[in-house]
Design an enzyme around this catalytic site. Sequence first.
Site, PDB file in Angstrom:
ATOM      1  N   LYS A   1       1.293  -1.089  -0.687  1.00  0.00           N
ATOM      2  CA  LYS A   1      -0.058  -0.538  -0.001  1.00  0.00           C
ATOM      3  C   LYS A   1       0.961   1.265  -0.087  1.00  0.00           C
ATOM      4  CE  LYS A   1      -4.268  -1.653   2.093  1.00  0.00           C
ATOM      5  NZ  LYS A   1      -4.914  -1.545   3.370  1.00  0.00           N
TER       6      LYS A   1
ATOM      7  N   ASP B   1      -9.943   2.840   2.286  1.00  0.00           N
ATOM      8  CA  ASP B   1     -10.224   1.767   4.127  1.00  0.00           C
ATOM      9  C   ASP B   1     -10.938   3.519   4.871  1.00  0.00           C
ATOM     10  OD1 ASP B   1      -8.820  -0.440   3.133  1.00  0.00           O
ATOM     11  OD2 ASP B   1      -6.831   0.723   4.198  1.00  0.00           O
TER      12      ASP B   1
END
Length: 285
Positions: free
Chosen positions: A71, A107
Site C-alpha cells: 500500500k 479504507d
Amino acid sequence: MVISGKTRVCGVIGDPIEHTLSPIMHNAAFKALKLDFAFLAFKVKAADVEKAVSGMRALGIHGLNVTMPHKSAVINYLDEVDQAAKAIGSVNTILNKDGRLFGFNTDGVGALQALRENGVEPRGKKVLLLGAGGAARAIAYTLAREADELVILNRTAKQAAELANLLKQTFDRKVVADTLSPNAIKDTLQDSDVLINATSVGMKPNANQTPVAFEWLRPDLAVMDIVYNPVETKLAKDAKAAGAKVVSGFEMLIYQGAASFEIWTGHSAPVEVMRHAALNHLLKV
Ligand code: ATR
C-alpha cells in the site's frame, strides 16, 4: 460471464493473496449490474511492485486494489495520488484513466460507511482508536473530520504521536495520542462513545485474544473491530454480550470494496450482492 476483447480487467495485488475476498465480491457485483468487467487476484512480490504497476499501464488494466504489503510502495509509481491517500502514505485503489494512474484509499470511507450503515454516527462523538498502522491511519484521517475528539492508543507510542500530529495540523480537532496499555484503554473508554480496534489483536490464529477487557465494555458504547478473520472476534462477542452496538470488520471490508467499485465503474455498488457473495464464500472455506 462472457469475457471478450472488450472486457475491462480489474484486480488486486498483494502477497499473500490466496485468501482475498475481492475477486468474489467484485465479480458478483459486475455480474449483478451486467457490467463487462472481470476481476482477478495477482500475487506480486515486494520486489516486483514497480513492474506490476508498469504492467498495469502496458496491459491497460483498468483498476487495481492494493493490499499488504504494497500500500505504501505503489505510491512511488502513480501519476496522481488523492490528498488523503498521500497524507497517510497508503493507497489501496488505483484507477487507470486513459493511461494515467490515480491512487486512492477507500479504507477510511469504508470504515465510516460501515459505522453509519449500522446505525453508528461518529460525528460529534469521542472516539477511541486502537492502533496506528496502515488501516488505523486511514480510519483516523477520515474520522478526525467527524469526531469531536479522537484518542489514538498504539503499542508503539511514536507512531500514534506522529499520526496525531498529522491530524492536528490538517484538521482543527482534538486528537490525543498515548501508549496502548490496559490502563489507558480503561480510562479513555469511560467517557468514549465509539471504540475501534485497528490493531491485529484477535486475528486468527490468536482468535482468543482481545485488546479490551470485558468489564470495560458498556451498553452505550459502539464497538467496531476491523479484524474480520474470524468474522466475529472475541472483542465483538464480548461487546455484544455487554449490550454494546457492534460493527464487524467484515462490514468495513465490504464498504471499502464498494467505494473502490464506484471509483472503477462510476456505478453505485450493489452492496447487498457483495456482502452476500463474500459471506457465502467465507462460510464455505
Ligand atoms: P494494517 O495494515 O492491518 O493496519 P499494520 O500497518 O501492520 O497492519 O498495523 C498493525 C497494527 O496492530 C499496529 O498498530 C500495531 O502496533 P505497532 O505499531 O506497535 O506495531 C498493532 N499491533 C500488532 N500486534 C499487536 C499486539 N500484539 N499488541 C498491540 N498492538 C499490536
